[in-house]
Design a protein around this motif. Structure first.
Motif, mmCIF file in Angstrom:
data_model
loop_
_atom_site.group_PDB
_atom_site.id
_atom_site.type_symbol
_atom_site.label_atom_id
_atom_site.label_comp_id
_atom_site.label_asym_id
_atom_site.label_seq_id
_atom_site.Cartn_x
_atom_site.Cartn_y
_atom_site.Cartn_z
ATOM 1 N N GLY A 1 0.831 -1.198 0.000
ATOM 2 C CA GLY A 1 0.000 0.000 0.000
ATOM 3 C C GLY A 1 0.862 1.243 0.000
ATOM 4 O O GLY A 1 2.092 1.178 -0.076
ATOM 5 N N THR A 2 0.243 2.383 0.103
ATOM 6 C CA THR A 2 0.958 3.658 0.076
ATOM 7 C C THR A 2 0.917 4.294 1.464
ATOM 8 O O THR A 2 0.557 3.656 2.448
ATOM 9 C CB THR A 2 0.348 4.580 -0.996
ATOM 10 O OG1 THR A 2 1.149 5.750 -1.149
ATOM 11 C CG2 THR A 2 -1.082 4.986 -0.659
ATOM 12 N N SER A 3 1.308 5.564 1.553
ATOM 13 C CA SER A 3 1.263 6.295 2.820
ATOM 14 C C SER A 3 1.278 7.782 2.517
ATOM 15 O O SER A 3 1.576 8.202 1.392
ATOM 16 C CB SER A 3 2.460 5.943 3.711
ATOM 17 O OG SER A 3 3.669 6.440 3.145
ATOM 18 N N GLU B 1 -1.434 3.611 4.497
ATOM 19 C CA GLU B 1 -2.750 3.273 3.960
ATOM 20 C C GLU B 1 -3.370 2.111 4.729
ATOM 21 O O GLU B 1 -4.578 2.108 5.001
ATOM 22 C CB GLU B 1 -2.634 2.918 2.475
ATOM 23 C CG GLU B 1 -3.950 2.523 1.841
ATOM 24 C CD GLU B 1 -3.805 2.024 0.414
ATOM 25 O OE1 GLU B 1 -4.836 1.685 -0.205
ATOM 26 O OE2 GLU B 1 -2.655 1.950 -0.085
ATOM 27 N N THR C 1 -7.078 2.138 6.341
ATOM 28 C CA THR C 1 -8.171 1.259 5.933
ATOM 29 C C THR C 1 -8.738 0.471 7.109
ATOM 30 O O THR C 1 -9.950 0.259 7.185
ATOM 31 C CB THR C 1 -7.711 0.297 4.821
ATOM 32 O OG1 THR C 1 -6.672 -0.558 5.299
ATOM 33 C CG2 THR C 1 -7.220 1.065 3.604
ATOM 34 N N HIS D 1 -9.690 1.630 0.404
ATOM 35 C CA HIS D 1 -8.331 2.000 0.029
ATOM 36 C C HIS D 1 -8.169 3.515 0.070
ATOM 37 O O HIS D 1 -9.140 4.270 0.216
ATOM 38 C CB HIS D 1 -8.010 1.515 -1.390
ATOM 39 C CG HIS D 1 -7.898 0.038 -1.516
ATOM 40 N ND1 HIS D 1 -6.703 -0.635 -1.421
ATOM 41 C CD2 HIS D 1 -8.852 -0.913 -1.714
ATOM 42 C CE1 HIS D 1 -6.918 -1.926 -1.561
ATOM 43 N NE2 HIS D 1 -8.220 -2.132 -1.738
ATOM 44 N N ALA D 2 -6.924 3.955 -0.072
ATOM 45 C CA ALA D 2 -6.591 5.354 -0.361
ATOM 46 C C ALA D 2 -5.484 5.312 -1.400
ATOM 47 O O ALA D 2 -4.620 4.434 -1.363
ATOM 48 C CB ALA D 2 -6.134 6.086 0.897
ATOM 49 N N GLU E 1 -11.519 4.253 -3.321
ATOM 50 C CA GLU E 1 -10.294 4.999 -3.040
ATOM 51 C C GLU E 1 -10.754 6.322 -2.425
ATOM 52 O O GLU E 1 -11.290 7.187 -3.112
ATOM 53 C CB GLU E 1 -9.505 5.251 -4.332
ATOM 54 C CG GLU E 1 -9.026 3.985 -5.023
ATOM 55 C CD GLU E 1 -7.733 3.439 -4.437
ATOM 56 O OE1 GLU E 1 -7.243 4.015 -3.442
ATOM 57 O OE2 GLU E 1 -7.218 2.449 -4.980
ATOM 58 N N MET F 1 -3.384 9.974 -0.805
ATOM 59 C CA MET F 1 -2.531 10.189 0.355
ATOM 60 C C MET F 1 -1.322 11.072 0.044
ATOM 61 O O MET F 1 -0.706 11.620 0.963
ATOM 62 C CB MET F 1 -2.048 8.849 0.926
ATOM 63 C CG MET F 1 -3.169 7.953 1.424
ATOM 64 S SD MET F 1 -2.597 6.615 2.499
ATOM 65 C CE MET F 1 -3.112 7.229 4.115
#
Length: 333
Positions: free
Chosen positions: A149-151, A158, A162, A214-215, A296, A300
């Protein structure tokens, strides 16, 4: 969730085909976008700012924080239960605090209904890179079991986002009588599950609705939410044809109520301003046999969106928006 990766096919902007969906952009995209902008400007003026909850943690430890940013007021629901982008009435959702407690709802409304919530990624994935890099078959092709995932630039992961929103959403839905299952929870399992297993959990539960939270991790300046709908896929183990129409209905309702509850605009970089994107390269959708969508919630890596995603008060609004859309869908199913 980032769109980079093997087997990626650029998402196709959704083409409106249902005249009874008044909230979505239809004829004259410029008019619809202008209406969204005007409504958003009114919301910014009437906003009472809320700060971050201070619970941001984990992630990649990237530098640079995100400054707080206001959330706009939102359109009101139409008589059909969908949300019109041309209305600038404030949200009718009852207020709630940063404690995750539900803002309201009729107990028992969803009794007998099963909802599966899939919190995207897992906070432990970064410790298990070899496991999550393993390829699994998603029907149309092979993809990684999962990703980290991302941040945000300040390191709020993320996977933490979530899970937090999933817990809030579970509370809201259970209060109305639904049976709610999460694909994973804190520490269980320590990584994953793989995307095919996430779909299988919803299938095995015979869920009436499923949502994956999600993001995004797009470029700065790209902001807004979008809901991902399953394409009509029939390839290998994937066959979404029986659930494509119901998933679209679920996605449209969630998009409308999320917009109303949070004030977050539809994505300015995907979906052509509709807040809806159709994809056939996601295992969690391809392998689902129950109505399912991804959301989404924002980007982020954008400073404005990050300030919202790291706010506990805003995450509660996000959960409320999702809950209202799911409830609307389940009441008519």
């Amino acid at each position: 969730m980032s769109y980079a990766g093997p087997g990626f096919e650029p998402p196709r902007p959704d083409r409106p085909d249902r005249p009874d969906r008044p909230w979505r952009a239809r004829r004259g995209p410029a008019v619809a976008v202008a209406a969204l902008v005007c409504g958003g400007l009114l919301g910014w003026l009437g906003y009472e700012a809320v700060g971050a909850s201070g619970d941001a943690d984990g992630g990649s430890g990237r530098a640079a924080g995100a400054a707080p940013s206001p959330s706009s007021s939102s359109p009101s629901p139409s008589p059909s239960g969908k949300v019109s982008a041309h209305s600038s009435s404030p949200s009718s959702a009852a207020p709630s605090g940063d404690d995750g407690k539900p803002a309201g709802g009729a107990p028992g409304t969803l009794r007998g209904k099963v909802v599966v919530i899939d919190p995207g990624h897992n906070p432990g994935n970064f410790r298990h890179t070899s496991e999550i890099d393993r390829k699994v078959n998603i029907g149309t092709n092979w993809k990684e079991c999962d990703t980290t995932g991302t941040s945000t630039n300040s390191g709020y992961a993320e996977a933490r986002f979530t899970l937090d929103v999933a817990h809030r959403l579970r509370t809201l839905l259970e209060r109305q009588g639904a049976t709610v299952k999460l694909t994973h929870d804190d520490g269980s399992p320590g990584w994953g599950p793989c995307v095919d297993e996430r779909a299988r959990i919803g299938d095995t539960a015979h869920a009436d609705a499923a949502i994956s939270i999600h993001a995004d991790g797009s470029a700065a300046g790209n902001r807004g939410f979008h809901v991902i709908l399953p394409a009509a896929v029939h390839d290998g183990a994937a066959d979404t044809r029986p659930i494509a129409a119901a998933s679209r209905d679920l996605g449209e309702r969630v998009a409308g109520t999320f917009l109303r509850a949070t004030g977050e605009p539809p994505s300015n970089y995907l979906g052509g301003g509709t807040g809806l994107v159709t994809r056939k390269d996601l295992g969690g959708l391809n392998l689902s046999t129950v109505p399912k969508v991804f959301i989404e919630c924002g980007n982020m890596r954008d400073r404005t969106d990050a300030s919202l995603l790291t706010s506990g008060a805003w995450r509660q609004k996000a959960a409320e928006g999702m809950s209202e859309g799911i409830v609307s869908f389940l009441r008519q199913s």
